[in-house]
Design an enzyme around this catalytic site. Sequence first.
Site, short mmCIF file in Angstrom:
data_model
loop_
_atom_site.label_atom_id
_atom_site.label_comp_id
_atom_site.label_asym_id
_atom_site.label_seq_id
_atom_site.Cartn_x
_atom_site.Cartn_y
_atom_site.Cartn_z
N CYS A 1 0.89 -1.27 -0.18
CA CYS A 1 0.07 -0.01 -0.19
C CYS A 1 0.91 1.44 0.04
O CYS A 1 0.16 2.35 -0.15
CB CYS A 1 -1.08 0.09 1.14
SG CYS A 1 -1.98 -1.51 1.36
N CYS B 1 0.34 2.54 6.35
CA CYS B 1 0.65 1.03 6.74
C CYS B 1 0.77 0.21 5.47
O CYS B 1 0.08 0.75 4.46
CB CYS B 1 -0.33 0.13 7.78
SG CYS B 1 -2.11 0.34 7.13
#
Length: 438
Positions: free
Chosen positions: A102, A422
Site C-alpha cells: 500500500c 501502513c
Amino acid sequence: AAQPKTKKTLGKTGVKNVVVVEGVRIPFLQSGTSYADLMPHDLARAALQGLLTRTSVPRDVVDYIVYGTVIQEVKTSNVAREAALGAGFSDKTPAHTVTMACISSNQAMTTGVGMIAAGQCDVVVAGGVELMSDVPIRHSRKMRKTMLTLNRAKTLGQKLSLISKIRPDYFAPELPAVAEFSTSETMGHSADRLAAAFGVSRLEQDEYALRSHSLAKKAQDQGLLQDVVPFKVPGKDTVTKDNGIRPSSLEQMGKLKPAFVKPYGTVTAANSSFLTDGASAMLIMSEEKALAMGYKPKAYLRDFVYVSQDPKDQLLLGPTYATPKVLEKAGLTLSDIDVFEFHEAFAGQILANLKAMDSDWFAQNYMGRKAKVGAPPLDKFNTWGGSLSLGHPFGATGCRLVITAAHRLKKEGGQYGLVAACAAGGQGHAMIVELYPQ
C-alpha cells in the site's frame, strides 16, 4: 494569549531541497465500474497526461519516471515505461516500477526525492496505479509445467502422451493471494484482531467510517479535491469524480455482518476500504530547477522514514512506529504538525493506531521508547476524507496523501503536514510535508 509558534526550518545544508510542483489523480472508482475494461497502463497514462496538461512541463525536461503498483499486469510488468510512452513522454526518459504494497507510490516518490537530493536528476515524475477490476489468474503449476513441456514436444506422439497425463485437478486456477505470504492471514483478519487487542468497538469503527464518508462528500461538494483530473474513458463517458463516497447511517451500517472473523468480528464491508481502480502522478523537482522554470511549488518534501514490524501481530501499526521516528528526524513534535493525512485501510486499523500512539505502555513495551508520541487531534486528521471513502488503489494512494496534505496546508494556513501509512508485510511509511512559502 497563546504565544505564536516559532517557525522551525527543516532544510539540510549541502542537500538539494526537493519540492512538489503539482500532483493529480484520475477519479478513484470502485472496481468493476467505468474502468473495468481497461488495463493498468491506461489509467497510469491518463494520470500522466493530466499532469502534463495541468503543468505544461516540457516532456523532454523530465529526467526520470517512477511508478508504484502492487498486482502487476503480466503484459506490462514495467507499467511506468508503458504508461510514459503512451502519455507522450520522451522515449529518452528512463522509467521503472516499484512495489511495496500500500506504500508503493510513497516508495516511488521517495525514490525520486533521493535521485534529486543526490544530484542525479532535477525533474522526476512519480506516481502509482492499481486496477483491481482485472487481476492475473494463473493455471495451476502442474498445468503450467505440462504446457511448457508441450511447447517443446517435437512429434505428435510426444504431444499426445503429454496431453494424456493432464488430470482434472490441473485445471484448478491460482488466484492472486489476498493473504500475507508469511502468515497466511488476510489483512481483514489482522485488522479484526488489532481492533480487538486495542478494544476498538464495532460502533467506534462504524462512526469513524461514517466520518470519513461524510467529510469526503463535503470536500467533494465544495470542490476541495483539486487533485482530481477528468478522464475520458475510451468508449464510455468522461469520469469526473470518485464514485465510492457514500455517507450511510449508523443504523444501516450496523446491519452488516462481519466480513472476516465470523460471527463475532467487528470489521465489515462498511468500515473497510473497498477494492479500487485508480492512478496518481506528481511532478517533483529540485527547488532551484522549479524556480528557474517559473513554477510556484506547492510544498517541500522533507524527512521521511520507512519502518517494518512483526507481520503477524503488528501488520497494520506502521503509522505508530513511523510517526515518532520521522518527527525526531525532523526535530519536530506532534504539536508542530498542522495537517495529518493517514492512510485508512480499515476504521479499526486507524483507531487502533491512534490508541497505540496515545499509550505510554505500548511505547515502553513494544517500541523501546520512554513515552508515547500522542494521538493526532481529529480536527487536524483526514478532514477531507480518506481511503475508506475516497478509495484505495493500492499503488496510487501515497501520492494522494501527499498532495492532499499540501492542499490542506495552503487552505488552512498551516506549515507542516505529516503523511503516514501502513502496508502489507508489516511495513509502514511517514513523511513530513512543508507548505512552500506563499
